[in-house]
Motif scaffolding. Structure first.
Motif, short mmCIF file in Angstrom:
data_model
loop_
_atom_site.label_atom_id
_atom_site.label_comp_id
_atom_site.label_asym_id
_atom_site.label_seq_id
_atom_site.Cartn_x
_atom_site.Cartn_y
_atom_site.Cartn_z
N ASN A 166 -78.58 -67.41 35.82
CA ASN A 166 -79.13 -68.12 34.65
C ASN A 166 -80.66 -68.13 34.67
O ASN A 166 -81.28 -69.13 34.31
N LEU A 167 -81.26 -67.03 35.10
CA LEU A 167 -82.72 -66.96 35.15
C LEU A 167 -83.27 -66.45 33.83
O LEU A 167 -82.62 -65.69 33.12
N SER A 168 -84.48 -66.86 33.52
CA SER A 168 -85.15 -66.31 32.35
C SER A 168 -86.66 -66.37 32.56
O SER A 168 -87.14 -66.84 33.59
N GLY A 169 -87.39 -65.87 31.57
CA GLY A 169 -88.86 -65.86 31.69
C GLY A 169 -89.38 -64.44 31.70
O GLY A 169 -88.63 -63.48 31.78
N LYS A 170 -90.71 -64.34 31.62
CA LYS A 170 -91.33 -63.01 31.52
C LYS A 170 -92.02 -62.65 32.82
O LYS A 170 -93.20 -62.33 32.85
N VAL A 171 -91.30 -62.70 33.89
CA VAL A 171 -91.92 -62.60 35.22
C VAL A 171 -91.52 -61.34 35.96
O VAL A 171 -91.95 -61.14 37.10
N LEU A 172 -90.70 -60.50 35.35
CA LEU A 172 -90.13 -59.39 36.10
C LEU A 172 -91.16 -58.43 36.68
O LEU A 172 -90.93 -57.86 37.75
N PRO A 173 -92.33 -58.21 36.03
CA PRO A 173 -93.32 -57.30 36.63
C PRO A 173 -93.70 -57.68 38.06
O PRO A 173 -94.15 -56.83 38.83
N LYS A 174 -93.49 -58.95 38.41
CA LYS A 174 -93.77 -59.36 39.80
C LYS A 174 -92.93 -58.57 40.80
O LYS A 174 -93.28 -58.47 41.97
N LEU A 175 -91.80 -58.05 40.34
CA LEU A 175 -90.92 -57.34 41.27
C LEU A 175 -91.34 -55.88 41.47
O LEU A 175 -90.81 -55.19 42.35
N CYS A 176 -92.31 -55.42 40.65
CA CYS A 176 -92.61 -53.99 40.63
C CYS A 176 -93.32 -53.48 41.88
O CYS A 176 -93.50 -52.28 42.03
N LYS A 177 -93.76 -54.39 42.73
CA LYS A 177 -94.43 -53.93 43.95
C LYS A 177 -93.53 -54.03 45.18
O LYS A 177 -94.00 -53.84 46.30
N LEU A 178 -92.26 -54.36 44.95
CA LEU A 178 -91.32 -54.33 46.08
C LEU A 178 -90.96 -52.85 46.28
O LEU A 178 -89.90 -52.37 45.90
N SER A 179 -91.89 -52.14 46.94
CA SER A 179 -91.83 -50.68 46.84
C SER A 179 -90.72 -50.04 47.67
O SER A 179 -90.52 -48.85 47.58
N PHE A 180 -90.01 -50.84 48.47
CA PHE A 180 -88.91 -50.26 49.24
C PHE A 180 -87.54 -50.56 48.63
O PHE A 180 -86.50 -50.27 49.22
N LEU A 181 -87.59 -51.17 47.46
CA LEU A 181 -86.35 -51.61 46.81
C LEU A 181 -85.43 -50.43 46.48
O LEU A 181 -85.84 -49.45 45.87
N GLU A 182 -84.17 -50.54 46.91
CA GLU A 182 -83.19 -49.50 46.60
C GLU A 182 -82.15 -49.96 45.59
O GLU A 182 -81.55 -49.15 44.89
N ASP A 183 -81.91 -51.27 45.55
CA ASP A 183 -80.93 -51.83 44.62
C ASP A 183 -81.53 -53.01 43.90
O ASP A 183 -82.04 -53.92 44.56
N MET A 184 -81.44 -52.99 42.59
CA MET A 184 -81.89 -54.15 41.83
C MET A 184 -80.79 -54.55 40.87
O MET A 184 -80.35 -53.77 40.04
N ASN A 185 -80.31 -55.78 41.02
CA ASN A 185 -79.24 -56.25 40.16
C ASN A 185 -79.66 -57.58 39.51
O ASN A 185 -79.69 -58.61 40.17
N LEU A 186 -79.99 -57.51 38.24
CA LEU A 186 -80.42 -58.71 37.50
C LEU A 186 -79.40 -59.07 36.42
O LEU A 186 -79.71 -59.78 35.47
N SER A 187 -78.17 -58.58 36.59
CA SER A 187 -77.18 -58.73 35.53
C SER A 187 -76.80 -60.19 35.29
O SER A 187 -76.96 -61.04 36.16
N HIS A 188 -76.29 -60.45 34.09
CA HIS A 188 -75.81 -61.78 33.70
C HIS A 188 -76.86 -62.86 33.90
O HIS A 188 -76.64 -63.87 34.58
#
Ligand SMILES: *[C@@H]1O[C@H](CO)[C@@H](O)[C@H](O)[C@H]1NC(C)=O
Ligand SMILES: *[C@@H]1O[C@H](CO)[C@@H](O)[C@H](O)[C@H]1NC(C)=O
Ligand SMILES: *[C@@H]1O[C@H](CO)[C@@H](O)[C@H](O)[C@H]1NC(C)=O
Ligand SMILES: *[C@@H]1O[C@H](CO)[C@@H](O)[C@H](O)[C@H]1NC(C)=O
Ligand SMILES: *[C@@H]1O[C@H](CO)[C@@H](O)[C@H](O)[C@H]1NC(C)=O
Ligand SMILES: *[C@@H]1O[C@H](CO)[C@@H](O)[C@H](O)[C@H]1NC(C)=O
Ligand SMILES: *[C@@H]1O[C@H](CO)[C@@H](O)[C@H](O)[C@H]1NC(C)=O
Ligand SMILES: *[C@@H]1O[C@H](CO)[C@@H](O)[C@H](O)[C@H]1NC(C)=O
Ligand SMILES: *[C@@H]1O[C@H](CO)[C@@H](O)[C@H](O)[C@H]1NC(C)=O
Ligand SMILES: *[C@@H]1O[C@H](CO)[C@@H](O)[C@H](O)[C@H]1NC(C)=O
Ligand SMILES: *[C@@H]1O[C@H](CO)[C@@H](O)[C@H](O)[C@H]1NC(C)=O
Length: 432
Positions: A95-117
């Protein structure tokens, strides 16, 4: 007495045979002890995540565990064992919301991102294209809007791209989806507002196994796919043309949904070569002509829905080659113009649970053996020209209204249960 030949002949082998496994075991024990699994979150990644947490709207307090440095205790995170870099972030259904997703763009080792639902309401951030290690990205069931940004074509390791259920995601299906990654196995763009045609490049994308473009506003003549797919859903669009044979998927395709389009012509007999098929839905199209007696469906078929077309001629008397091996559970041939009698063979489909034959031109008697179908729960034979009724012991729900049945009262009671004449649309809803 047995002689240990190894120790006699070459003593160093004793070390190799007995001591090495022991050392190996010790190493294993050490590795699997819980203390080894404490991972200290990388400080840079931690700072990014805390910045994300401080700005995201989190009314359910889903991120309250994001304190300290122990990666294992941060909900939704997985870190690489030695480095503490975040490799997976799974924030599904928080139940998250907001315009903050660009903060995740520097997690440069990320292999899986699941923001569903969740409830993210924004364009897909362009900087997601910087996460070049990503193998899977799932943004489904949010309110992402706009187009799929071209920056995502930099994600050359992507195996899964899942964007379904974002009603305001629109525009064309980008052509680069067919060649930006050599690993793309799953593409799910269902239940969005994409328009235009399927890009040609997708027809040749070899590794693709799962393609779901259902419930969009896509159009154009259906084309054949060149790769071996497991799942193909093109349902509820505006596709036209005739059914392709999908011969490249003859041994692999499990689920084929082309329902609710504007497909014309007959059902080609090459459908019979789809040997792995378990679900086939071609309903709500403009299919016509009789079904060829040579068209015998796969023995793996569980669900066959050809309803709401203009098919005519006799009901297919052979759904599967042998009724013994067939596991068909649902058969819907309703809302067509089938004529003739109900073939006895249908009553031999032992696993059948739902049979919809209503709104056709069927004549003759209802085979008494239909009452012997052990698992049958729903049967709708209404709006035909059928004339008799017998042996219905195992039927729980029956719709025989509007047939010319002698001695049939609307509330039929048999020795084992009550049978209700329930309308077709109601039955359809209770069966998904
Ligand atoms: C989700 O958040 C909204 C407010 O943004 C709140 O009204 C709603 O109850 C929350 N739902 C759940 C399941 O926590
Ligand atoms: C780290 O967190 C995990 C999961 O909450 C827990 O099992 C483990 O004991 C913690 N380790 C330390 C050193 O606190
Ligand atoms: C961490 O190490 C364990 C055991 O060595 C291994 O099973 C696990 O896959 C590793 N996890 C990651 C994220 O590398
Ligand atoms: C992601 O999180 C959800 C909810 O916490 C959980 O059910 C699911 O198993 C997780 N998925 C993965 C791949 O860890
Ligand atoms: C999503 O957010 C909107 C406000 O932006 C709110 O009205 C709505 O209740 C939220 N939906 C859910 C499912 O949390
Ligand atoms: C994301 O999480 C949901 C819920 O756990 C899961 O069903 C889905 O498969 C995940 N997506 C990916 C790409 O792993
Ligand atoms: C994909 O194909 C397009 C046109 O066919 C080409 O311009 C582009 O370089 C290709 N991209 C990759 C990653 O191969
Ligand atoms: C779907 O596409 C057609 C043109 O192909 C257009 O006329 C129609 O407005 C579109 N519908 C939606 C809901 O976008
Ligand atoms: C068919 O698709 C349209 C959108 O193209 C949708 O509104 C309608 O509900 C669908 N009908 C069925 C029976 O799925
Ligand atoms: C087949 O597709 C139609 C149209 O989307 C849908 O209404 C129906 O429930 C599907 N049939 C089955 C058996 O799932
Ligand atoms: C129904 O099955 C029973 C038991 O197998 C059999 O005796 C009976 O003849 C069958 N009824 C019909 C109409 O085939």
């Amino acid at each position: 007495m047995e002689i240990n030949w190894v120790s006699v002949v070459c003593p160093w082998k004793v070390f190799q045979l007995h001591v090495l496994p022991l050392l190996f075991l010790l190493v294993l024990l050490r590795c699997s002890s819980p203390c080894q699994c404490v991972v200290d979150l990388d400080p840079d990644d931690k700072a990014l995540l805390l910045a994300f947490k401080s700005r995201v709207q989190d009314p359910s307090q889903s991120l309250s565990s994001w304190v300290g440095t122990n990666c294992t205790s941060w909900s939704g995170l997985t870190c690489e064992n030695r480095t503490g870099r975040v490799v997976s972030i799974n924030l599904t259904n928080m139940n998250l919301s907001g315009k903050v997703l660009p903060k995740l763009c520097k997690l440069s080792f990320l292999e899986d991102m699941n923001l569903s639902h969740n409830n993210f309401t924004c364009p897909i951030p362009l900087c997601f294209g910087n996460l070049v290690s990503l193998k899977a990205i799932d943004l489904s069931h949010n309110r992402f809007l706009g187009v799929v940004p071209d920056t995502l074509m930099r994600l050359r390791n992507l195996k899964e791209l899942v964007l379904n259920g974002n009603r305001d995601l629109r525009g064309l299906v980008p052509g680069w989806l067919g060649n930006f990654s050599t690993n793309l196995e799953k593409l799910d763009l269902a239940s969005n507002s994409f328009c235009g045609e399927i890009p040609e490049s997708l027809l040749y994308l070899k590794p693709l196994k799962y393609l779901d473009l259902g419930n969009n506003n896509l159009s154009g003549n259906l084309r054949d796919f060149g790769q071996s797919l497991l799942v193909l859903n093109l349902g509820s669009n505006q596709f036209s043309g005739t059914l392709p044979c999908l011969s490249a998927s003859a041994q692999s395709l499990n689920i084929l949904n082309m329902a609710n389009n504007s497909i014309v012509g007959g059902i080609p007999t090459c459908v019979a070569s789809l040997q792995a098929l378990t679900h086939l839905n071609l309903s709500f199209n403009h299919l016509k002509y009789a079904i060829s007696p040579r068209l015998v469906f796969s023995e793996n078929l569980l669900v066959l829905d050809l309803s709401n077309n203009d098919l005519l001629g006799p009901l297919p008397h052979k759904i599967a080659e042998t009724t013994d091996k067939s596991g068909l559970v649902l058969l819907d041939l309703s809302h067509n113009q089938f004529s003739g009698e109900i073939p006895l063979r249908i009553t031999e489909l032992k696993s059948l649970q739902a049979l919809f034959l209503s709104h056709n031109l069927l004549t003759g008697e209802i085979p008494a053996r239909i009452g012997n179908l052990t698992y049958l729960q729903v049967i709708d034979l209404s709006h035909n020209l059928l004339s008799e009724l017998d042996a219905l012991d195992s039927l729980k729900i029956l719709d025989l209204s509007n047939n010319m049945i002698s001695g049939f009262s609307p509330w039929l009671r048999t020795n084992s249960m009550e049978i209700y004449p329930i309308g077709y649309s109601h039955l359809k809803k209770s069966k998904q």
